[in-house]
Design a protein around this motif. Sequence first.
Motif, PDB file in Angstrom:
ATOM      1  N   UNK A 162       1.419  -7.031   6.175  1.00  0.00           N
ATOM      2  CA  UNK A 162       0.294  -7.437   5.471  1.00  0.00           C
ATOM      3  C   UNK A 162      -0.143  -7.179   4.106  1.00  0.00           C
ATOM      4  N   UNK A 163       0.327  -5.523   3.882  1.00  0.00           N
ATOM      5  CA  UNK A 163       0.245  -5.290   2.630  1.00  0.00           C
ATOM      6  C   UNK A 163       0.996  -6.049   1.469  1.00  0.00           C
ATOM      7  N   UNK A 164       2.123  -6.260   1.814  1.00  0.00           N
ATOM      8  CA  UNK A 164       2.843  -6.884   0.995  1.00  0.00           C
ATOM      9  C   UNK A 164       2.698  -8.515   0.844  1.00  0.00           C
ATOM     10  N   UNK A 165       1.908  -8.861   1.940  1.00  0.00           N
ATOM     11  CA  UNK A 165       1.668 -10.466   1.622  1.00  0.00           C
ATOM     12  C   UNK A 165       0.758 -10.563   0.556  1.00  0.00           C
ATOM     13  N   UNK A 166      -0.232  -9.612   0.438  1.00  0.00           N
ATOM     14  CA  UNK A 166      -1.494  -9.873  -0.498  1.00  0.00           C
ATOM     15  C   UNK A 166      -1.359  -9.174  -1.910  1.00  0.00           C
ATOM     16  N   UNK A 167      -0.337  -7.803  -1.560  1.00  0.00           N
ATOM     17  CA  UNK A 167      -0.221  -7.033  -2.782  1.00  0.00           C
ATOM     18  C   UNK A 167       1.033  -7.063  -3.499  1.00  0.00           C
ATOM     19  N   UNK A 168       1.547  -8.113  -4.233  1.00  0.00           N
ATOM     20  CA  UNK A 168       2.824  -8.342  -4.746  1.00  0.00           C
ATOM     21  C   UNK A 168       2.689  -7.613  -6.311  1.00  0.00           C
ATOM     22  N   UNK A 169       3.916  -7.450  -6.607  1.00  0.00           N
ATOM     23  CA  UNK A 169       4.182  -6.844  -8.409  1.00  0.00           C
ATOM     24  C   UNK A 169       3.997  -8.316  -8.803  1.00  0.00           C
ATOM     25  N   UNK A 170       3.467  -8.056 -10.324  1.00  0.00           N
ATOM     26  CA  UNK A 170       3.244  -9.128 -11.129  1.00  0.00           C
ATOM     27  C   UNK A 170       4.768  -9.931 -11.511  1.00  0.00           C
ATOM     28  N   UNK A 171       4.764 -11.388 -11.225  1.00  0.00           N
ATOM     29  CA  UNK A 171       6.194 -11.764 -11.692  1.00  0.00           C
ATOM     30  C   UNK A 171       6.926 -11.834 -10.507  1.00  0.00           C
ATOM     31  N   UNK A 172       6.881 -11.513  -9.365  1.00  0.00           N
ATOM     32  CA  UNK A 172       7.964 -11.467  -8.369  1.00  0.00           C
ATOM     33  C   UNK A 172       7.103 -11.511  -7.111  1.00  0.00           C
ATOM     34  N   UNK A 173       8.165 -11.748  -5.997  1.00  0.00           N
ATOM     35  CA  UNK A 173       7.600 -11.786  -4.609  1.00  0.00           C
ATOM     36  C   UNK A 173       7.545 -10.541  -3.882  1.00  0.00           C
ATOM     37  N   UNK A 174       7.985  -9.617  -4.641  1.00  0.00           N
ATOM     38  CA  UNK A 174       8.104  -8.040  -4.055  1.00  0.00           C
ATOM     39  C   UNK A 174       6.774  -7.501  -3.712  1.00  0.00           C
ATOM     40  N   UNK A 175       6.717  -7.110  -2.646  1.00  0.00           N
ATOM     41  CA  UNK A 175       5.427  -6.369  -2.029  1.00  0.00           C
ATOM     42  C   UNK A 175       5.609  -4.900  -2.572  1.00  0.00           C
ATOM     43  N   UNK A 176       4.135  -4.330  -2.762  1.00  0.00           N
ATOM     44  CA  UNK A 176       4.216  -2.672  -3.297  1.00  0.00           C
ATOM     45  C   UNK A 176       4.021  -1.810  -2.076  1.00  0.00           C
ATOM     46  N   UNK A 177       4.369  -2.194  -0.751  1.00  0.00           N
ATOM     47  CA  UNK A 177       3.995  -1.327   0.430  1.00  0.00           C
ATOM     48  C   UNK A 177       4.991  -0.148   0.237  1.00  0.00           C
ATOM     49  N   UNK A 178       6.231  -0.065  -0.029  1.00  0.00           N
ATOM     50  CA  UNK A 178       7.446   0.974   0.013  1.00  0.00           C
ATOM     51  C   UNK A 178       6.985   1.871  -1.178  1.00  0.00           C
ATOM     52  N   UNK A 179       6.681   1.157  -2.344  1.00  0.00           N
ATOM     53  CA  UNK A 179       6.491   2.064  -3.524  1.00  0.00           C
ATOM     54  C   UNK A 179       5.006   3.053  -3.259  1.00  0.00           C
ATOM     55  N   UNK A 180       3.978   2.465  -2.815  1.00  0.00           N
ATOM     56  CA  UNK A 180       2.724   3.239  -2.512  1.00  0.00           C
ATOM     57  C   UNK A 180       2.922   4.140  -1.599  1.00  0.00           C
ATOM     58  N   UNK A 181       3.577   3.917  -0.171  1.00  0.00           N
ATOM     59  CA  UNK A 181       3.622   4.668   0.748  1.00  0.00           C
ATOM     60  C   UNK A 181       4.843   5.966   0.441  1.00  0.00           C
ATOM     61  N   UNK A 182       5.734   5.598  -0.339  1.00  0.00           N
ATOM     62  CA  UNK A 182       6.445   6.895  -0.917  1.00  0.00           C
ATOM     63  C   UNK A 182       5.518   7.660  -1.789  1.00  0.00           C
ATOM     64  N   UNK A 183       4.795   7.130  -2.577  1.00  0.00           N
ATOM     65  CA  UNK A 183       3.755   7.916  -3.381  1.00  0.00           C
ATOM     66  C   UNK A 183       2.954   8.781  -2.852  1.00  0.00           C
ATOM     67  N   UNK A 184       2.301   8.193  -1.734  1.00  0.00           N
ATOM     68  CA  UNK A 184       1.213   8.695  -0.849  1.00  0.00           C
ATOM     69  C   UNK A 184       1.780  10.066  -0.124  1.00  0.00           C
ATOM     70  N   UNK A 185       3.114   9.714   0.377  1.00  0.00           N
ATOM     71  CA  UNK A 185       3.553  10.757   1.227  1.00  0.00           C
ATOM     72  C   UNK A 185       4.062  11.864   0.566  1.00  0.00           C
TER      73      UNK A 185
END
Length: 481
Positions: free
Chosen positions: A209-232
């Motif tokens: 769900x997160x990656x469906x809506x929150x993608x990096x600009x200019x790509x289809x890559x979602x930001x879930x993994x990056x945010x989770x790593x930083x928050x953890x």
Amino acid sequence: MKEVNKEPFIHLFSCSTGYYLYDVNTDSILKVTPDTYQRLEKRENIEENEQIRKLKKYGYLKTSHVQISEHPVTKLLPSLYENRIGNLTLQVTQQCNLRCDYCVYSGKYYTRTHSNKRMSFEMAKKGLDFLLSHSSACEELRVGFYGGEPLLEFELIKRCVEYMETQTKDKAIHYQITTNGTLLKGEILTYLIEKKFEITISFDGPKEIHDRYRKFAGSDKGSYDTVMQNARYIKEHYHNFFISNVTFNTVISPEESYSCIGNYFKGEELFQDAVFTSGLVKDEGKKEKNTVSDRFSEEYQYEYFKLLMSKLGKIRKENTSVLGREQVEFLKMLRGGKQQDEDIELPKKWHHGGPCIPGIRSLFVTVEGDLYPCEKVCENVELARMGNINSGIDIQKASQILNIEDITSGQCKDCWAYRYCDFCIRYAEKEKEELKTCLLRNCADMRKKIEHVFKDYCVLRELGYDFETDSLRKGTENGRK
């Protein structure tokens, strides 16, 4: 001249625990007998009912309405803007490294879209100087950084903090930032922790769900993994800071499963004891309004029901959804303490409850130096602009924003939900005439929402919940609820 309304200014409603009337003048909810309810509803043989006679004797069922629309703070605006601006939010950039599908700057709203415009330090300094010179009556100051993604302008943020520290010695300064979380690492994270920033991280649930809506600009890559790593990382290495200074904000699309998102947060270890805020995809200013599926509504209502049951001790809090807890807090905020502090009568000159004092809660400074009441308003609406950092706040414009009821006063004064209306300038999609249409179009939904709150309030009180102590009473009260 409009004929004076001689009918009691009340609203009748019923729920599983009985029949009630909301007395608008005293802002009270009272439980009544079925006979009283029916007589008031039909406006027949009212004086023959003993309960109605008693209610009138004790000051209820008055016919008074507000006669003149004017916010009570209007005449105080010059003094407030001169001495009590304690909160400032700087739009440090209009750029973002993500392209979120439902972002208000995605092009799907009547507002600006992402651009390469960024705030210069000279402009930021003007904003900070304005805060410093108009906050003499404030013991604490708050400075927020907003985007786009504000951490793209980390060097500017550092300069702003350093400048404030050189200019203020006798006031506490709190720094706030709303971020997508992708840049919360390394030097940036260390600095924010050192300066005790209050950080709000946007996070929308399970990876799919997160990656469906929150993608990096200019790509289809979602930001879930990056945010989770930083928050953890923050929680593991700076646990106390994580608990006290980090909040997660979840934007919920009504196209998704509400239960799925709630269950994810309940089961994910990272979010245990975390603070959450949440809300549906913003509808105000959206070119195509949201549609809510029956499934979503059912799941939402079920989770909300569980939260209410937890207040009655029927369900453990940890078995409820974190997403809806602020809804119960909203219920407490709306009615808590009201029955112990009744009004006597509506004043002749007043304003409905929607607008806060423009710019006092959080004066918003755009990249180009325009001033708005807060970051939630549409920047393309001239009606919402209350000045410029070079010329200052236009008191007349601020007064118009504060007194938004002027646009719909004919309808507002006779509305039973007058005290609870939340309409403000954030509803402005275009200019004045369109705003009137927009406000009136949403009135029915607003009244429906308030009535639901009243019903939940009555049921909880009837079943023993005390809103003032946030606990269960040993017995229930009769009569007034």
